[in-house]
Design a protein around this motif. Sequence first.
Motif, mmCIF file in Angstrom:
data_model
loop_
_atom_site.group_PDB
_atom_site.id
_atom_site.type_symbol
_atom_site.label_atom_id
_atom_site.label_comp_id
_atom_site.label_asym_id
_atom_site.label_seq_id
_atom_site.Cartn_x
_atom_site.Cartn_y
_atom_site.Cartn_z
ATOM 1 N N UNK A 147 38.078 32.874 42.953
ATOM 2 C CA UNK A 147 38.405 34.001 41.873
ATOM 3 C C UNK A 147 37.751 35.487 42.995
ATOM 4 N N UNK A 148 39.023 35.937 43.609
ATOM 5 C CA UNK A 148 38.370 36.968 44.250
ATOM 6 C C UNK A 148 39.239 38.611 43.873
ATOM 7 N N UNK A 166 43.399 49.061 31.029
ATOM 8 C CA UNK A 166 44.891 49.993 32.640
ATOM 9 C C UNK A 166 44.663 49.757 33.592
ATOM 10 N N UNK A 167 42.888 50.482 34.008
ATOM 11 C CA UNK A 167 42.554 49.641 35.433
ATOM 12 C C UNK A 167 42.076 48.155 35.628
ATOM 13 N N UNK A 168 41.755 47.226 35.148
ATOM 14 C CA UNK A 168 42.117 46.082 35.596
ATOM 15 C C UNK A 168 42.499 45.349 35.362
ATOM 16 N N UNK A 169 44.254 45.767 35.266
ATOM 17 C CA UNK A 169 45.306 44.929 35.745
ATOM 18 C C UNK A 169 45.795 44.789 37.186
ATOM 19 N N UNK A 170 46.168 43.187 36.947
ATOM 20 C CA UNK A 170 46.299 42.875 38.055
ATOM 21 C C UNK A 170 45.299 43.167 39.924
ATOM 22 N N UNK A 171 44.230 43.286 38.884
ATOM 23 C CA UNK A 171 43.202 43.781 40.352
ATOM 24 C C UNK A 171 42.197 41.971 41.053
ATOM 25 N N UNK A 172 42.251 41.589 40.203
ATOM 26 C CA UNK A 172 42.320 39.776 40.044
ATOM 27 C C UNK A 172 42.665 38.974 41.216
ATOM 28 N N UNK A 173 43.051 37.620 41.632
ATOM 29 C CA UNK A 173 43.401 36.914 42.049
ATOM 30 C C UNK A 173 42.901 35.320 42.331
ATOM 31 N N UNK A 174 43.460 34.604 42.058
ATOM 32 C CA UNK A 174 42.673 33.094 41.521
ATOM 33 C C UNK A 174 43.272 32.486 42.926
ATOM 34 N N UNK A 175 42.994 31.785 43.912
ATOM 35 C CA UNK A 175 42.699 30.886 45.116
ATOM 36 C C UNK A 175 42.160 29.390 45.445
ATOM 37 N N UNK A 177 42.913 26.872 42.904
ATOM 38 C CA UNK A 177 43.085 26.785 41.461
ATOM 39 C C UNK A 177 42.630 25.527 41.242
ATOM 40 N N UNK A 178 43.038 24.071 41.614
ATOM 41 C CA UNK A 178 43.487 22.888 41.293
ATOM 42 C C UNK A 178 41.861 22.608 41.684
ATOM 43 N N UNK A 201 39.154 38.663 34.323
ATOM 44 C CA UNK A 201 39.287 37.162 34.588
ATOM 45 C C UNK A 201 38.781 36.265 33.941
ATOM 46 N N UNK A 202 38.346 36.522 33.033
ATOM 47 C CA UNK A 202 39.038 34.710 32.055
ATOM 48 C C UNK A 202 40.322 34.427 31.839
ATOM 49 N N UNK A 203 41.058 36.007 31.414
ATOM 50 C CA UNK A 203 42.461 35.118 31.261
ATOM 51 C C UNK A 203 43.300 34.764 32.154
ATOM 52 N N UNK A 204 42.935 35.548 33.477
ATOM 53 C CA UNK A 204 43.457 34.919 34.329
ATOM 54 C C UNK A 204 42.776 33.109 34.403
ATOM 55 N N UNK A 205 41.721 33.506 34.964
ATOM 56 C CA UNK A 205 41.379 31.579 35.132
ATOM 57 C C UNK A 205 42.189 30.963 34.211
ATOM 58 N N UNK A 206 41.877 31.107 33.429
ATOM 59 C CA UNK A 206 42.954 30.578 32.125
ATOM 60 C C UNK A 206 44.015 29.472 32.089
ATOM 61 N N UNK A 207 44.629 31.324 32.253
ATOM 62 C CA UNK A 207 45.786 30.961 32.873
ATOM 63 C C UNK A 207 46.797 30.428 34.249
ATOM 64 N N UNK A 208 45.652 30.370 34.755
ATOM 65 C CA UNK A 208 45.928 29.617 36.897
ATOM 66 C C UNK A 208 45.816 28.668 36.658
ATOM 67 N N UNK A 209 44.730 27.863 36.267
ATOM 68 C CA UNK A 209 43.118 26.556 36.616
ATOM 69 C C UNK A 209 43.269 26.199 34.804
#
Length: 222
Positions: A147-148, A166-175, A177-178, A201-209
């Motif tokens: 998580x970056x 709003x400040x947290x939108x599109x701030x993080x990415x997952x490398x 994910x597998x 962060x949690x929603x991104x992890x749930x969506x991507x992994x």
Amino acid sequence: LLDLFYPRICAGCKTPLLQAESLLCTVCHYHLPHTNYHLWSDNPVYKLFWGRVNLQGAAAFLQFRKGGRTQHILHAIKYQNATELGTYMGELYAQQLSQSELFQSVDVIIPVPLHISRERQRGYNQSLLFAKGLGNGLNKEIAHSNLLRVTATSSQTRKSRFARFINMQEVFTVEQPEQLRNKHVLLVDDVVTTGSTLESCAQLLLDKTGCSVSVVTIAAAL
């Protein structure tokens, strides 16, 4: 002589430490404002995320009071280079989480990342320190490269709940994910206030992994 000119100070109450004490004095240890949120599922931190993100569990180690011990501890960790204290807080909380059924199935611990520019300026990520302490106590793997934070955002401290979201939108990415697929991830941060950073962060992890996610923090300022 060293204690005379460079006294060791308790991070919780700022009084000099005795010879047998380390990081926190005995009084502060005894009076730490534990939440005990790890003992029941529908605690205030978990309820904070209802209808926002599907978490397996959520908890915080200490209650935050303005001007109190927890605030002094957090400031020492974040702004006074008290790196040992950050890890120590994680080790203390691991003793409690190890007795909780809510967190028995955790596979891997992931700290909320700082942007590389902020981490370079501070010299460390306080959430990673806390995660390392939890990992030591729970004997769990720390994954700090999956998580970056790709966008350097402004401080959340004085923002409203909506502004923080709003400040947290599109701030993080997952490398890679597998590596996290079908695992129970424990997402770790220093303090939860509105939950916007942890939600993102949690929603991104749930969506991507396809993993399941629980969250814990050093403090809850609710």
